[in-house]
Design an enzyme around this catalytic site. Structure first.
Site, PDB file in Angstrom:
ATOM      1  N   GLY A  25      -3.556   9.041   7.090  1.00 51.38           N
ATOM      2  CA  GLY A  25      -4.612   9.180   6.040  1.00 51.38           C
ATOM      3  C   GLY A  25      -5.277   8.066   5.903  1.00 51.38           C
ATOM      4  O   GLY A  25      -5.267   6.917   6.523  1.00 51.38           O
ATOM      5  N   TYR A  36      -4.973  18.814 -10.006  1.00 48.68           N
ATOM      6  CA  TYR A  36      -5.159  17.442  -8.942  1.00 48.68           C
ATOM      7  C   TYR A  36      -6.438  16.679  -9.377  1.00 48.68           C
ATOM      8  O   TYR A  36      -6.219  15.403  -9.755  1.00 48.68           O
ATOM      9  CB  TYR A  36      -5.462  17.823  -7.470  1.00 48.68           C
ATOM     10  CG  TYR A  36      -6.137  16.739  -6.704  1.00 48.68           C
ATOM     11  CD1 TYR A  36      -5.216  16.054  -5.973  1.00 48.68           C
ATOM     12  CD2 TYR A  36      -7.381  16.650  -6.369  1.00 48.68           C
ATOM     13  CE1 TYR A  36      -5.647  15.006  -5.302  1.00 48.68           C
ATOM     14  CE2 TYR A  36      -7.919  15.655  -5.662  1.00 48.68           C
ATOM     15  CZ  TYR A  36      -6.943  14.750  -4.933  1.00 48.68           C
ATOM     16  OH  TYR A  36      -7.563  13.928  -4.285  1.00 48.68           O
ATOM     17  N   ILE A  90       0.952  -1.040   0.165  1.00 50.02           N
ATOM     18  CA  ILE A  90      -0.028  -0.255   0.098  1.00 50.02           C
ATOM     19  C   ILE A  90       0.828   1.263   0.030  1.00 50.02           C
ATOM     20  O   ILE A  90       1.456   1.482   0.973  1.00 50.02           O
ATOM     21  CB  ILE A  90      -1.052  -0.138   1.349  1.00 50.02           C
ATOM     22  CG1 ILE A  90      -1.560  -1.240   1.465  1.00 50.02           C
ATOM     23  CG2 ILE A  90      -1.843   1.226   1.183  1.00 50.02           C
ATOM     24  CD1 ILE A  90      -2.593  -1.396   2.455  1.00 50.02           C
ATOM     25  N   THR A  91       0.752   2.054  -1.010  1.00 42.58           N
ATOM     26  CA  THR A  91       1.525   3.301  -1.057  1.00 42.58           C
ATOM     27  C   THR A  91       0.677   4.529  -0.252  1.00 42.58           C
ATOM     28  O   THR A  91      -0.445   4.284  -0.060  1.00 42.58           O
ATOM     29  CB  THR A  91       2.000   3.943  -2.468  1.00 42.58           C
ATOM     30  OG1 THR A  91       0.528   4.282  -3.133  1.00 42.58           O
ATOM     31  CG2 THR A  91       2.387   2.725  -3.243  1.00 42.58           C
ATOM     32  N   GLY A  92       1.502   5.429   0.435  1.00 44.69           N
ATOM     33  CA  GLY A  92       0.840   6.383   0.940  1.00 44.69           C
ATOM     34  C   GLY A  92       0.193   5.775   2.542  1.00 44.69           C
ATOM     35  O   GLY A  92      -0.992   6.156   2.701  1.00 44.69           O
ATOM     36  N   ALA A  93       0.996   4.828   2.958  1.00 41.31           N
ATOM     37  CA  ALA A  93       0.312   4.223   4.099  1.00 41.31           C
ATOM     38  C   ALA A  93       0.976   4.611   5.518  1.00 41.31           C
ATOM     39  O   ALA A  93       0.691   4.163   6.733  1.00 41.31           O
ATOM     40  CB  ALA A  93       0.716   2.474   4.203  1.00 41.31           C
TER      41      ALA A  93
END
Ligand SMILES: NC(=O)c1ccc[n+]([C@@H]2O[C@H](COP(=O)([O-])OP(=O)(O)OC[C@H]3O[C@@H](n4cnc5c(N)ncnc54)[C@H](OP(=O)(O)O)[C@@H]3O)[C@@H](O)[C@H]2O)c1
Length: 293
Positions: free
Chosen positions: A18, A168, A12-15
Site C-alpha cells: 500500500g 477507524y 516506515i511502519t506498514g511498509a
C-alpha cells in the site's frame, strides 16, 4: 533543505504494501536508508526485492513487529537502536480498519491500539534518537475520515456500539491530535511533526469491509504511488523545512476538524496514551471539574 541523501535513516511502519511501501520506494530512491516495518517478514522481503529491483542502490532493511503488541513495539525500538545511531525520518503509517471489535494481547481495543497507541508508543521510544538527529521529521498518516469523528474520552476503547468505520475515523482523529500535541512538545528541538491524508487509495485497507464501503472506495480510488506523494513531501521536501503541527492534503496545509484544535483534549489524550502504554501514571479526570463539557 531537502532531507534526503546517503547517511540519513528513515523508519516506515506498514511498509510491506500500500501507501507505506510506495513511500519506502520513493524515499529509498533518494538515497535514504529505509527501515521497513510490518508483521510479515515474507511480505516485507517481497516489497524490499521490488524496491531493489527498481533501485539497485537502495539501502533497505527489515524489522518485523506486530504493532498491536506493546512488547513488539518495545522490541522494535530496541532493535532499531541497536542497529542505527540516528533517525532522521519516522513515518507512522501502519493502519487497520477492523470490522468487528477485538482486543489485543494487551487488552486494548485493536483499532485504537494499532492506529493510535502504536504511533504514540513507537514515537516516544525513538524520540531521543530522533532529537539527537535534528533536524528530523515525524510524519503520521491520518485520513480525511477524521473529519466526521469526535473522541469520547469515556469510551476511547470503543465499547459502546462498535462499528468499524466510525471507530477507524476516531483513530484517525487521534492521529491528528497526537501530531499537534507532539509538535507543541517538540518546539525548539528542530524536530517537526505533521500528518496527512493520502487520498482514497487502492490498497488492502478495505479488504474486510462490506460491499458498500468497498464500492464507495472503488468510486474514488487512486494508486498507492499517488497516496504516497504527500507523505514523502512532508518527510523530505525543503518546502516544509521548519513547518510543524499541520494537517496536509495534496501537499497543502488544511484545516482539520474542530476537536483536533482543542489543546486540553490533546493533552488529555497524551496523558491517557502514556498510561495505557506504561509510559506514565494515570491522568487526572477530563474534562477538568471546573470546565463545562
Ligand atoms: N487506502 C486509503 O484510501 C487510505 C485513506 C486514508 C488514510 N489511509 C491510511 O494509510 C495508512 C496505510 O494504509 P493503506 O491504505 O496503505 O493500507 P494497507 O494496504 O492495508 O497497508 C497497511 C500496512 O500496515 C501494516 N499493518 C497493519 N496492521 C499492522 C500491525 N498490527 N502491525 C504491523 N503492521 C501492520 C500492513 O502490513 P502487514 O499486513 O504486512 O503487517 C501494511 O503494510 C493507514 O494508516 C490508513 O489509515 C489510507
Amino acid at each position: 533543505m531537502v532531507l534526503a541523501g546517503t547517511g540519513r535513516v528513515s523508519l516506515i511502519t506498514g511498509a510491506s504494501t500500500g501507501i507505506g511501501k510506495e513511500m519506502a520506494r520513493k524515499i529509498a530512491a533518494m538515497g535514504v536508508t529505509v527501515v521497513m516495518v510490518s508483521r510479515s517478514r515474507e511480505r516485507l522481503k517481497t516489497a524490499e526485492e521490488q524496491i531493489r529491483r527498481d533501485f539497485p542502490a537502495a539501502k533497505t532493511d527489515i524489522l518485523v513487529a506486530d504493532l498491536s503488541s506493546q512488547a513488539d513495539i518495545r522490541q522494535l525500538a530496541s532493535e532499531f537502536c541497536d542497529r542505527y545511531e540516528r533517525l532522521d525520518i519516522l513515518i507512522n503509517n501502519a493502519g487497520m480498519l477492523v470490522p468487528k471489535r477485538s482486543v489485543t494481547l494487551d487488552g486494548i481495543e485493536t483499532t485504537f491500539a494499532v492506529n493510535h497507541l502504536a504511533y504514540f508508543l513507537l514515537t516516544n521510544l525513538l524520540l531521543e534518537t530522533i532529537k539527537s538527529s535534528s533536524p528530523a521529521r515525524i510524519v503520521n498518516t491520518s485520513s480525511a475520515a477524521h473529519k466526521s469523528a469526535t473522541l469520547d474520552f469515556d469510551d476511547l476503547q470503543n465499547e459502546k456500539g462498535y462499528s468499524g468505520f466510525p471507530v477507524y475515523c476516531r483513530s484517525k482523529l487521534a492521529n491528528v491530535m497526537f501530531t499537534y500535541e507532539l509538535a507543541r512538545r517538540l518546539e525548539g528541538t528542530g524536530v517537526t511533526a505533521n500528518c496527512f491524508h493520502p487520498g482514497v487509495i487502492a490498497t488492502d485497507l478495505f479488504r474486510d469491509q462490506n460491499f458498500l464501503v468497498r464500492a464507495g472506495a472503488q468510486l474514488f480510488l487512486k494508486s498507492p504511488a499517488k497516496g504516497a506523494q504527500t507523505g514523502v513531501y512532508l518527510a523530505t521536501s525543503g518546502d516544509v523545512e521548519g513547518v510543524t503541527g499541520k494537517y496536509f492534503v495534496k501537499r497543502r496545509a488544511e484545516r482539520s476538524n474542530k476537536q483536533s484544535y482543542d489543546e486540553a483534549a490533546a493533552r488529555h489524550l497524551w496523558a491517557v496514551s502514556s498510561e495505557l502504554t506504561g509510559l506514565s501514571k494515570p491522568p487526572t479526570a477530563y474534562p477538568p471539574p471546573d470546565r463545562p463539557v
